[in-house]
Structures are given as structure tokens and as C-alpha cells.
Design a protein around this motif. Structure first.
Motif, PDB file in Angstrom:
ATOM      1  N   UNK A  64     -17.084  -7.574  -5.788  1.00  0.00           N
ATOM      2  CA  UNK A  64     -17.283  -7.045  -7.134  1.00  0.00           C
ATOM      3  C   UNK A  64     -18.549  -7.663  -7.723  1.00  0.00           C
ATOM      4  N   UNK A  65     -19.495  -6.808  -8.070  1.00  0.00           N
ATOM      5  CA  UNK A  65     -20.742  -7.248  -8.694  1.00  0.00           C
ATOM      6  C   UNK A  65     -20.768  -6.709 -10.117  1.00  0.00           C
ATOM      7  N   UNK A  66     -21.029  -7.582 -11.081  1.00  0.00           N
ATOM      8  CA  UNK A  66     -21.087  -7.210 -12.489  1.00  0.00           C
ATOM      9  C   UNK A  66     -22.475  -7.525 -13.019  1.00  0.00           C
ATOM     10  N   UNK A  67     -23.098  -6.556 -13.659  1.00  0.00           N
ATOM     11  CA  UNK A  67     -24.436  -6.706 -14.220  1.00  0.00           C
ATOM     12  C   UNK A  67     -24.330  -6.508 -15.725  1.00  0.00           C
ATOM     13  N   UNK A  68     -24.641  -7.543 -16.496  1.00  0.00           N
ATOM     14  CA  UNK A  68     -24.575  -7.453 -17.959  1.00  0.00           C
ATOM     15  C   UNK A  68     -25.879  -6.848 -18.466  1.00  0.00           C
ATOM     16  N   UNK A  69     -25.771  -5.724 -19.173  1.00  0.00           N
ATOM     17  CA  UNK A  69     -26.930  -5.016 -19.704  1.00  0.00           C
ATOM     18  C   UNK A  69     -27.195  -5.369 -21.165  1.00  0.00           C
ATOM     19  N   UNK A  70     -26.132  -5.549 -21.950  1.00  0.00           N
ATOM     20  CA  UNK A  70     -26.233  -5.909 -23.364  1.00  0.00           C
ATOM     21  C   UNK A  70     -25.001  -6.708 -23.743  1.00  0.00           C
ATOM     22  N   UNK A  71     -25.164  -7.657 -24.651  1.00  0.00           N
ATOM     23  CA  UNK A  71     -24.027  -8.449 -25.118  1.00  0.00           C
ATOM     24  C   UNK A  71     -23.721  -9.595 -24.184  1.00  0.00           C
ATOM     25  N   UNK A  72     -22.463 -10.063 -24.256  1.00  0.00           N
ATOM     26  CA  UNK A  72     -22.062 -11.177 -23.398  1.00  0.00           C
ATOM     27  C   UNK A  72     -20.639 -10.993 -22.907  1.00  0.00           C
ATOM     28  N   UNK A  73     -20.429 -11.417 -21.675  1.00  0.00           N
ATOM     29  CA  UNK A  73     -19.148 -11.303 -21.001  1.00  0.00           C
ATOM     30  C   UNK A  73     -18.589 -12.701 -20.768  1.00  0.00           C
ATOM     31  N   UNK A  74     -17.356 -12.930 -21.199  1.00  0.00           N
ATOM     32  CA  UNK A  74     -16.675 -14.189 -20.902  1.00  0.00           C
ATOM     33  C   UNK A  74     -15.767 -13.945 -19.707  1.00  0.00           C
ATOM     34  N   UNK A  75     -16.029 -14.679 -18.635  1.00  0.00           N
ATOM     35  CA  UNK A  75     -15.270 -14.554 -17.386  1.00  0.00           C
ATOM     36  C   UNK A  75     -14.444 -15.821 -17.181  1.00  0.00           C
ATOM     37  N   UNK A  76     -13.212 -15.626 -16.695  1.00  0.00           N
ATOM     38  CA  UNK A  76     -12.365 -16.758 -16.309  1.00  0.00           C
ATOM     39  C   UNK A  76     -11.551 -16.320 -15.102  1.00  0.00           C
ATOM     40  N   UNK A  77     -11.373 -17.232 -14.136  1.00  0.00           N
ATOM     41  CA  UNK A  77     -10.579 -16.868 -12.960  1.00  0.00           C
ATOM     42  C   UNK A  77      -9.724 -18.030 -12.490  1.00  0.00           C
ATOM     43  N   UNK A  78      -8.829 -17.746 -11.555  1.00  0.00           N
ATOM     44  CA  UNK A  78      -7.910 -18.762 -11.053  1.00  0.00           C
ATOM     45  C   UNK A  78      -8.553 -19.677 -10.010  1.00  0.00           C
ATOM     46  N   UNK A  79      -9.861 -19.512  -9.749  1.00  0.00           N
ATOM     47  CA  UNK A  79     -10.590 -20.437  -8.872  1.00  0.00           C
ATOM     48  C   UNK A  79     -11.219 -21.559  -9.691  1.00  0.00           C
TER      49      UNK A  79
END
Length: 147
Positions: A64-79
Motif C-alpha cells: 500500500x502506497x499513500x501519497x499526500x497531495x494536500x493537508x496532513x495524514x496521521x498514521x498509526x499501526x500495530x508495528x
């Protein structure tokens, strides 16, 4: 035979808090003639309203590849990965044998991003996470290997 789908012909979904554009069958959009292109199974654009997002959910056997174009993404995972991705940031996740993660817009402006799903070259990979910032000049008017 390759079929070109112009941006304005992508499937559109509006759930109020998230607007989505899908190139291939995904979520509530199903078209048996448009399931994937080789190993590429998703190329989605999402526009997520502030304080909204996707709570913890599982994935396995997908790149899974995520590209942020505008704004901000908060990511959290179990790793143990947690962070904020901004404009020009690219996040790559090998879900492999399985992960759980969440994705939220904790900012004050709408978040716009692309998310691309590719089947891995082999099964049972160890889950992995990485992110990198790219300058717009790196990809303007040319292809750039991101993942």
C-alpha cells in the motif's frame, strides 16, 4: 488491451466525511470488467474532512502506497509506527502476513491523497513501513519510482 479511464470518468462516492474516486472495483463500487490491472488493484483518490478518517482496520498480502497531495495524514499501526505525513510525503506499507492501522485527518483543512494497492511479488512477507518526502520537481511531468 489497455482501456484509458479519464479522471472525470472515475467512480465517485460521497459519504459526507469522505469523497472518493476509484479507478478499479473497490468498496461499494463493483464492476466485474474493471477489477484490476495486472498486480495493480487500487488507485484511489480520497478527500477526507478534518477530524475524520479510518479507525484501526486489518490488511494482509498487499503493498500500500499513500501519497499526500494536500493537508496532513496521521498514521498509526500495530508495528509501533505513528506519525504525520504532509504534502509531498509518500508512505509505503508492506502488509505481508498482516497489520492493523488507522488513517485520520487531524488537521484543520481537508486531506487529499492517493492510495495505490499492488499485489506483492510473493506471499507471507514480513510487514514493513517506510515514508519519504519528495519535492514536486521530482515528479512534475515525468514518472517517478515511489515504491
Amino acid at each position: 488491451m489497455i482501456r484509458i479511464i479519464p479522471a472525470e470518468e472515475r467512480y465517485y462516492s460521497d459519504k459526507g466525511w469522505v469523497k472518493s474516486f476509484f479507478l478499479f472495483s473497490y468498496s461499494d463500487y463493483y464492476n466485474p470488467e474493471n477489477l484490476r490491472f495486472g498486480d495493480l488493484s487500487a488507485f484511489n483518490e480520497f478527500i477526507i474532512e478534518p477530524d475524520k478518517g479510518f479507525s484501526f482496520h486489518p490488511h494482509a498480502e498487499m503493498e500500500i502506497t499513500t501519497i499526500v497531495l494536500e493537508g496532513e495524514l496521521t498514521h498509526e499501526d500495530n508495528m509501533g509506527n505513528r506519525g504525520i505525513l504532509g504534502k509531498k510525503d509518500v508512505q509505503c506499507i508492506t502488509t505481508g502476513t498482516g497489520i492493523e492501522h488507522s488513517e485520520f485527518n487531524r488537521g484543520k483543512e481537508p486531506l487529499r491523497l492517493y492510495q495505490i494497492w499492488i499485489s506483492p511479488y510473493r506471499s507471507h512477507l514480513e510487514p514493513a513501513y517506510s515514508k519519504k518526502k519528495f519535492e514536486a520537481s521530482d515528479w512534475k511531468n515525468r514518472l517517478l519510482p515511489l515504491a
